[in-house]
Design a protein around this motif. Structure first.
Motif, PDB file in Angstrom:
ATOM      1  N   THR A 163      55.193  25.834  40.321  1.00 50.88           N
ATOM      2  CA  THR A 163      54.857  27.234  40.568  1.00 50.88           C
ATOM      3  C   THR A 163      54.372  27.475  41.990  1.00 50.88           C
ATOM      4  OG1 THR A 163      54.299  27.537  38.238  1.00 50.88           O
ATOM      5  CG2 THR A 163      53.438  29.162  39.777  1.00 50.88           C
ATOM      6  N   ALA A 164      53.559  26.576  42.508  1.00 52.27           N
ATOM      7  CA  ALA A 164      53.032  26.754  43.861  1.00 52.27           C
ATOM      8  C   ALA A 164      54.160  26.812  44.885  1.00 52.27           C
ATOM      9  CB  ALA A 164      52.057  25.633  44.197  1.00 52.27           C
ATOM     10  N   GLU A 165      55.152  25.941  44.731  1.00 59.07           N
ATOM     11  CA  GLU A 165      56.276  25.932  45.665  1.00 59.07           C
ATOM     12  C   GLU A 165      57.102  27.210  45.548  1.00 59.07           C
ATOM     13  OE1 GLU A 165      57.080  23.947  48.061  1.00 59.07           O
ATOM     14  OE2 GLU A 165      55.363  22.628  47.732  1.00 59.07           O
ATOM     15  N   ILE A 166      57.256  27.701  44.325  1.00 53.77           N
ATOM     16  CA  ILE A 166      58.032  28.926  44.121  1.00 53.77           C
ATOM     17  C   ILE A 166      57.333  30.117  44.755  1.00 53.77           C
ATOM     18  CG2 ILE A 166      58.861  30.543  42.359  1.00 53.77           C
ATOM     19  CD1 ILE A 166      59.342  28.117  40.559  1.00 53.77           C
ATOM     20  N   VAL A 167      56.009  30.169  44.632  1.00 55.99           N
ATOM     21  CA  VAL A 167      55.257  31.262  45.254  1.00 55.99           C
ATOM     22  C   VAL A 167      55.404  31.211  46.768  1.00 55.99           C
ATOM     23  CG1 VAL A 167      52.942  32.166  45.664  1.00 55.99           C
ATOM     24  CG2 VAL A 167      53.626  31.512  43.363  1.00 55.99           C
ATOM     25  N   ASP A 234      46.866  26.944  45.810  1.00 57.98           N
ATOM     26  CA  ASP A 234      46.769  25.527  45.446  1.00 57.98           C
ATOM     27  C   ASP A 234      45.442  25.230  44.761  1.00 57.98           C
ATOM     28  OD1 ASP A 234      49.255  24.946  46.437  1.00 57.98           O
ATOM     29  OD2 ASP A 234      48.536  24.247  48.392  1.00 57.98           O
ATOM     30  N   ARG A 235      44.367  25.819  45.285  1.00 59.32           N
ATOM     31  CA  ARG A 235      43.050  25.581  44.697  1.00 59.32           C
ATOM     32  C   ARG A 235      42.972  26.165  43.284  1.00 59.32           C
ATOM     33  NH1 ARG A 235      38.108  24.622  47.056  1.00 59.32           N
ATOM     34  NH2 ARG A 235      39.417  23.596  48.627  1.00 59.32           N
ATOM     35  N   LEU A 236      43.538  27.353  43.091  1.00 61.32           N
ATOM     36  CA  LEU A 236      43.531  27.969  41.764  1.00 61.32           C
ATOM     37  C   LEU A 236      44.325  27.137  40.762  1.00 61.32           C
ATOM     38  CD1 LEU A 236      43.940  31.727  42.742  1.00 61.32           C
ATOM     39  CD2 LEU A 236      41.951  30.695  41.635  1.00 61.32           C
ATOM     40  N   ASN A 237      45.424  26.545  41.221  1.00 63.04           N
ATOM     41  CA  ASN A 237      46.194  25.667  40.335  1.00 63.04           C
ATOM     42  C   ASN A 237      45.391  24.423  39.966  1.00 63.04           C
ATOM     43  OD1 ASN A 237      48.576  27.171  40.018  1.00 63.04           O
ATOM     44  ND2 ASN A 237      49.361  26.493  41.991  1.00 63.04           N
ATOM     45  N   GLU A 238      44.590  23.932  40.908  1.00 64.49           N
ATOM     46  CA  GLU A 238      43.706  22.803  40.606  1.00 64.49           C
ATOM     47  C   GLU A 238      42.668  23.213  39.565  1.00 64.49           C
ATOM     48  OE1 GLU A 238      41.945  21.386  44.184  1.00 64.49           O
ATOM     49  OE2 GLU A 238      43.853  20.863  45.131  1.00 64.49           O
ATOM     50  N   TYR A 239      42.107  24.407  39.734  1.00 66.69           N
ATOM     51  CA  TYR A 239      41.135  24.904  38.760  1.00 66.69           C
ATOM     52  C   TYR A 239      41.778  25.063  37.382  1.00 66.69           C
ATOM     53  CZ  TYR A 239      37.994  26.131  42.660  1.00 66.69           C
ATOM     54  OH  TYR A 239      37.164  26.099  43.749  1.00 66.69           O
ATOM     55  N   ARG A 241      44.101  23.237  36.118  1.00 66.32           N
ATOM     56  CA  ARG A 241      44.225  21.909  35.504  1.00 66.32           C
ATOM     57  C   ARG A 241      42.871  21.336  35.101  1.00 66.32           C
ATOM     58  NH1 ARG A 241      48.267  21.592  39.599  1.00 66.32           N
ATOM     59  NH2 ARG A 241      46.767  20.723  41.079  1.00 66.32           N
ATOM     60  N   ASP A 242      41.831  21.668  35.860  1.00 66.59           N
ATOM     61  CA  ASP A 242      40.503  21.131  35.565  1.00 66.59           C
ATOM     62  C   ASP A 242      39.463  22.213  35.828  1.00 66.59           C
ATOM     63  OD1 ASP A 242      38.240  19.670  35.122  1.00 66.59           O
ATOM     64  OD2 ASP A 242      38.442  18.375  36.881  1.00 66.59           O
ATOM     65  N   LYS A 243      39.115  22.944  34.787  1.00 58.79           N
ATOM     66  CA  LYS A 243      38.197  24.076  34.941  1.00 58.79           C
ATOM     67  C   LYS A 243      36.779  23.639  35.301  1.00 58.79           C
ATOM     68  CE  LYS A 243      40.690  27.291  31.932  1.00 58.79           C
ATOM     69  NZ  LYS A 243      41.872  26.453  31.749  1.00 58.79           N
ATOM     70  N   SER A 244      36.467  22.365  35.116  1.00 57.89           N
ATOM     71  CA  SER A 244      35.122  21.901  35.464  1.00 57.89           C
ATOM     72  C   SER A 244      34.880  21.959  36.968  1.00 57.89           C
ATOM     73  CB  SER A 244      34.910  20.469  34.963  1.00 57.89           C
ATOM     74  OG  SER A 244      35.792  19.564  35.616  1.00 57.89           O
ATOM     75  N   GLY A 245      35.954  22.069  37.744  1.00 62.35           N
ATOM     76  CA  GLY A 245      35.803  22.124  39.192  1.00 62.35           C
ATOM     77  C   GLY A 245      35.519  23.514  39.738  1.00 62.35           C
ATOM     78  N   ILE A 246      35.516  24.525  38.872  1.00 67.19           N
ATOM     79  CA  ILE A 246      35.271  25.895  39.330  1.00 67.19           C
ATOM     80  C   ILE A 246      33.779  26.077  39.621  1.00 67.19           C
ATOM     81  CG2 ILE A 246      35.442  28.343  38.757  1.00 67.19           C
ATOM     82  CD1 ILE A 246      37.669  27.654  36.812  1.00 67.19           C
ATOM     83  N   PRO A 247      33.403  26.472  40.837  1.00 62.65           N
ATOM     84  CA  PRO A 247      31.981  26.702  41.131  1.00 62.65           C
ATOM     85  C   PRO A 247      31.431  27.846  40.274  1.00 62.65           C
ATOM     86  CG  PRO A 247      33.299  26.581  43.154  1.00 62.65           C
ATOM     87  CD  PRO A 247      34.262  26.682  42.018  1.00 62.65           C
ATOM     88  N   GLU A 248      30.258  27.650  39.730  1.00 63.87           N
ATOM     89  CA  GLU A 248      29.657  28.685  38.888  1.00 63.87           C
ATOM     90  C   GLU A 248      29.414  29.975  39.663  1.00 63.87           C
ATOM     91  OE1 GLU A 248      26.201  27.407  36.860  1.00 63.87           O
ATOM     92  OE2 GLU A 248      27.179  25.723  35.840  1.00 63.87           O
ATOM     93  N   SER A 249      29.215  29.851  40.968  1.00 64.59           N
ATOM     94  CA  SER A 249      28.883  31.027  41.780  1.00 64.59           C
ATOM     95  C   SER A 249      30.032  32.018  41.892  1.00 64.59           C
ATOM     96  CB  SER A 249      28.465  30.584  43.186  1.00 64.59           C
ATOM     97  OG  SER A 249      29.519  29.870  43.825  1.00 64.59           O
ATOM     98  N   VAL A 250      31.272  31.592  41.577  1.00 66.59           N
ATOM     99  CA  VAL A 250      32.414  32.505  41.712  1.00 66.59           C
ATOM    100  C   VAL A 250      32.913  32.996  40.358  1.00 66.59           C
ATOM    101  CG1 VAL A 250      33.120  31.368  43.843  1.00 66.59           C
ATOM    102  CG2 VAL A 250      34.175  30.673  41.690  1.00 66.59           C
ATOM    103  N   LEU A 251      32.243  32.641  39.285  1.00 63.81           N
ATOM    104  CA  LEU A 251      32.680  33.054  37.955  1.00 63.81           C
ATOM    105  C   LEU A 251      32.389  34.534  37.717  1.00 63.81           C
ATOM    106  CD1 LEU A 251      31.577  29.995  35.779  1.00 63.81           C
ATOM    107  CD2 LEU A 251      33.893  30.618  36.478  1.00 63.81           C
ATOM    108  N   GLY A 252      33.258  35.169  36.928  1.00 67.12           N
ATOM    109  CA  GLY A 252      33.077  36.575  36.582  1.00 67.12           C
ATOM    110  C   GLY A 252      34.122  37.459  37.241  1.00 67.12           C
ATOM    111  N   TYR A 253      35.283  37.592  36.588  1.00 70.98           N
ATOM    112  CA  TYR A 253      36.372  38.376  37.182  1.00 70.98           C
ATOM    113  C   TYR A 253      35.993  39.849  37.291  1.00 70.98           C
ATOM    114  CZ  TYR A 253      40.862  40.685  37.821  1.00 70.98           C
ATOM    115  OH  TYR A 253      41.887  41.469  38.299  1.00 70.98           O
ATOM    116  N   LYS A 254      36.314  40.446  38.430  1.00 69.85           N
ATOM    117  CA  LYS A 254      36.093  41.873  38.660  1.00 69.85           C
ATOM    118  C   LYS A 254      37.380  42.469  39.217  1.00 69.85           C
ATOM    119  CE  LYS A 254      31.179  41.253  39.713  1.00 69.85           C
ATOM    120  NZ  LYS A 254      30.128  41.376  40.752  1.00 69.85           N
ATOM    121  N   GLU A 255      37.924  43.420  38.482  1.00 66.39           N
ATOM    122  CA  GLU A 255      39.204  43.998  38.884  1.00 66.39           C
ATOM    123  C   GLU A 255      39.118  44.714  40.223  1.00 66.39           C
ATOM    124  OE1 GLU A 255      42.822  46.579  36.849  1.00 66.39           O
ATOM    125  OE2 GLU A 255      40.978  46.149  35.748  1.00 66.39           O
ATOM    126  N   GLU A 256      37.929  45.220  40.549  1.00 61.56           N
ATOM    127  CA  GLU A 256      37.800  45.997  41.783  1.00 61.56           C
ATOM    128  C   GLU A 256      37.853  45.136  43.041  1.00 61.56           C
ATOM    129  OE1 GLU A 256      33.700  45.622  39.793  1.00 61.56           O
ATOM    130  OE2 GLU A 256      35.767  46.070  39.226  1.00 61.56           O
TER     131      GLU A 256
END
Length: 259
Positions: A163-167, A234-239, A241-256
């Motif tokens: 997917t990363a290469e296609i993007v 690339d970093r999002l694809n890594e996340y 595969r392994d969600k434990s690598g997501i920093p807690e400080s960036v959690l919480g999706y906001k559409e705005e």
């Protein structure tokens, strides 16, 4: 006299189990043992995966049909299940992206919702023609995985494509080239990259603005370069595969964050 001979005869015999039967086997594998680990235990994932039949797994990843069965086995009856929001393929979207939000409600009243998308870059070709249906199946699988608290992804979420290469290839086509004809990676982030990042942030419950600023030290406006956007993908694809690598400080999706 005859009775004594019969008794002697059976005393010398050894009862045998059929060779293809295990003494402690349970078939099908849908028996909930009293000693089941806590859902918060590190052993929980392996316990739940053990409840799936081999026919419900592809390379260790559960099929959505198996997720439905095991979810009801572990959590109780499903009383409501279906898409709550559907974003079909738009005419202007040349990549054929469809996005679906899917919710599952159990008899205890708890509802789990998830979102998933389907487009030519993350779906095998034979399923691209059924973008909405495929996105719905993936979103349902994600909701059931969330409910069961198991790691990894469902079989329907996997693609053989890179997917990363296609993007990257799609973004190369949609942006201008430098005067010497070479691709200019310093050009602004493409729409394809921007949309892909947004979908991934939504799936992973990541605040896009914080991801840009805290992890990559850039503003989330459209002046971000294509190179940085590719690094973020690339970093999002890594996340993924392994969600434990997501920093807690960036959690919480906001559409705005897109505005």
């Amino acid at each position: 006299m005859n009775e004594e001979r019969e008794d002697d005869m059976f005393e010398t015999m050894e009862l045998q189990m059929p060779e293809d039967v295990e003494v402690n086997s349970t078939q099908p594998r849908d028996v909930i043992v009293e000693e089941a680990p806590s859902m918060l235990s590190s052993e929980w994932h392996d316990y739940v995966i053990g409840l799936f039949d081999d026919s419900e797994l592809i390379e260790g990843r559960p099929l959505v049909s198996g997720l439905r069965r095991v979810a009801e086995l572990v959590l109780g009856s499903i009383v409501q299940s279906g898409p709550t929001q559907v974003f079909p393929v738009q005419e202007a979207d040349h990549h054929g992206r469809a996005t679906v939000v899917f919710s599952v409600t159990f008899s205890n009243g708890v509802t789990y919702s998830e979102v998933a998308d389907c487009w030519e870059g993350n779906t095998d070709d034979m399923f691209c023609a059924y973008a909405v249906a495929t996105a719905s199946t993936r979103a349902e699988a994600r909701a059931l995985r969330k409910a069961l608290k198991i790691r990894g992804v469902a079989a329907e979420e996997i693609t053989q494509k890179n997917t990363a290469e296609i993007v990257r290839a799609a973004s190369h086509k949609s942006t201008s080239k430098s005067s010497d004809g070479d691709f200019n990676e310093e050009a602004r982030m493409s729409d394809a990259q921007y949309n892909f990042i947004d979908v991934k942030c939504r799936q992973l419950n990541i605040d896009g603005e914080l991801l840009f600023k805290e992890v990559f030290n850039v503003d989330n406006n459209r002046k971000v370069s294509k190179k940085v956007a590719s690094d973020i993908i690339d970093r999002l694809n890594e996340y993924q595969r392994d969600k434990s690598g997501i920093p807690e400080s960036v959690l919480g999706y906001k559409e705005e964050w897109r505005s």
